[in-house]
Design a protein around this motif. Structure first.
Motif, PDB file in Angstrom:
ATOM      1  N   SER A 120     -17.643   9.955  10.185  1.00  0.00           N
ATOM      2  CA  SER A 120     -16.667   9.416   9.233  1.00  0.00           C
ATOM      3  C   SER A 120     -15.321   9.277   9.931  1.00  0.00           C
ATOM      4  O   SER A 120     -15.227   8.635  10.962  1.00  0.00           O
ATOM      5  CB  SER A 120     -16.609  10.307   7.998  1.00  0.00           C
ATOM      6  OG  SER A 120     -15.767   9.747   7.027  1.00  0.00           O
ATOM      7  N   ASN A 121     -14.260   9.891   9.400  1.00  0.00           N
ATOM      8  CA  ASN A 121     -12.949   9.835  10.050  1.00  0.00           C
ATOM      9  C   ASN A 121     -12.732  11.047  10.958  1.00  0.00           C
ATOM     10  O   ASN A 121     -11.630  11.374  11.321  1.00  0.00           O
ATOM     11  CB  ASN A 121     -11.829   9.739   9.016  1.00  0.00           C
ATOM     12  CG  ASN A 121     -11.766  10.972   8.144  1.00  0.00           C
ATOM     13  OD1 ASN A 121     -12.710  11.756   8.082  1.00  0.00           O
ATOM     14  ND2 ASN A 121     -10.664  11.153   7.452  1.00  0.00           N
ATOM     15  N   ARG A 122     -13.799  11.689  11.306  1.00  0.00           N
ATOM     16  CA  ARG A 122     -13.788  12.856  12.193  1.00  0.00           C
ATOM     17  C   ARG A 122     -14.727  12.572  13.359  1.00  0.00           C
ATOM     18  O   ARG A 122     -15.299  11.509  13.466  1.00  0.00           O
ATOM     19  CB  ARG A 122     -14.250  14.108  11.447  1.00  0.00           C
ATOM     20  CG  ARG A 122     -13.348  14.461  10.291  1.00  0.00           C
ATOM     21  CD  ARG A 122     -13.900  15.627   9.508  1.00  0.00           C
ATOM     22  NE  ARG A 122     -12.972  16.050   8.486  1.00  0.00           N
ATOM     23  CZ  ARG A 122     -12.105  17.024   8.644  1.00  0.00           C
ATOM     24  NH1 ARG A 122     -12.047  17.681   9.777  1.00  0.00           N
ATOM     25  NH2 ARG A 122     -11.301  17.357   7.673  1.00  0.00           N
ATOM     26  N   GLY A 157     -10.806  16.563  12.848  1.00  0.00           N
ATOM     27  CA  GLY A 157     -10.085  15.318  12.680  1.00  0.00           C
ATOM     28  C   GLY A 157      -9.722  14.695  14.019  1.00  0.00           C
ATOM     29  O   GLY A 157      -9.511  15.395  15.013  1.00  0.00           O
ATOM     30  N   LEU A 158      -9.648  13.384  14.030  1.00  0.00           N
ATOM     31  CA  LEU A 158      -9.402  12.653  15.271  1.00  0.00           C
ATOM     32  C   LEU A 158      -8.009  12.882  15.837  1.00  0.00           C
ATOM     33  O   LEU A 158      -7.757  12.568  16.995  1.00  0.00           O
ATOM     34  CB  LEU A 158      -9.645  11.162  15.033  1.00  0.00           C
ATOM     35  CG  LEU A 158     -11.064  10.796  14.611  1.00  0.00           C
ATOM     36  CD1 LEU A 158     -11.149   9.312  14.302  1.00  0.00           C
ATOM     37  CD2 LEU A 158     -12.066  11.191  15.672  1.00  0.00           C
TER      38      LEU A 158
END
Length: 80
Positions: free
Chosen positions: A44-46, A66-67
């Motif tokens: 996902s956003n990770r 998290g990115l």
């Protein structure tokens, strides 16, 4: 941290406990204690990462973060 034979070969792979950059202010944290390395697998956003704590001996091969975290990237040659 040395990993021997855990990744499908008899060779030893060495990962330094290089710490990581904090997402809020960019400070370099836990150098010499913890290592965190991005994997190639998004989530996902990770993204997945390999994380270990040198002092405690904990190894987490599929942690998600998290990115914005500043983890290391270590290139490895894949075998055929």
């Amino acid at each position: 941290m040395n990993f021997s034979g855990d990744f499908g070969s008899a060779s030893t792979i060495w990962y330094p406990a290089s710490g990581f950059r904090d997402y809020s202010d960019g400070a370099l944290l836990t150098v010499g204690i913890r290592g965190s390395y991005w994997s190639v697998s998004p989530y996902s956003n990770r993204a997945y990462n390999l994380s270990f704590d040198y002092d405690g001996g904990d190894v987490i091969p599929t942690r998600r973060d998290g990115l914005a975290r500043g983890f290391s990237v270590r290139c490895l040659q894949e075998s055929e």
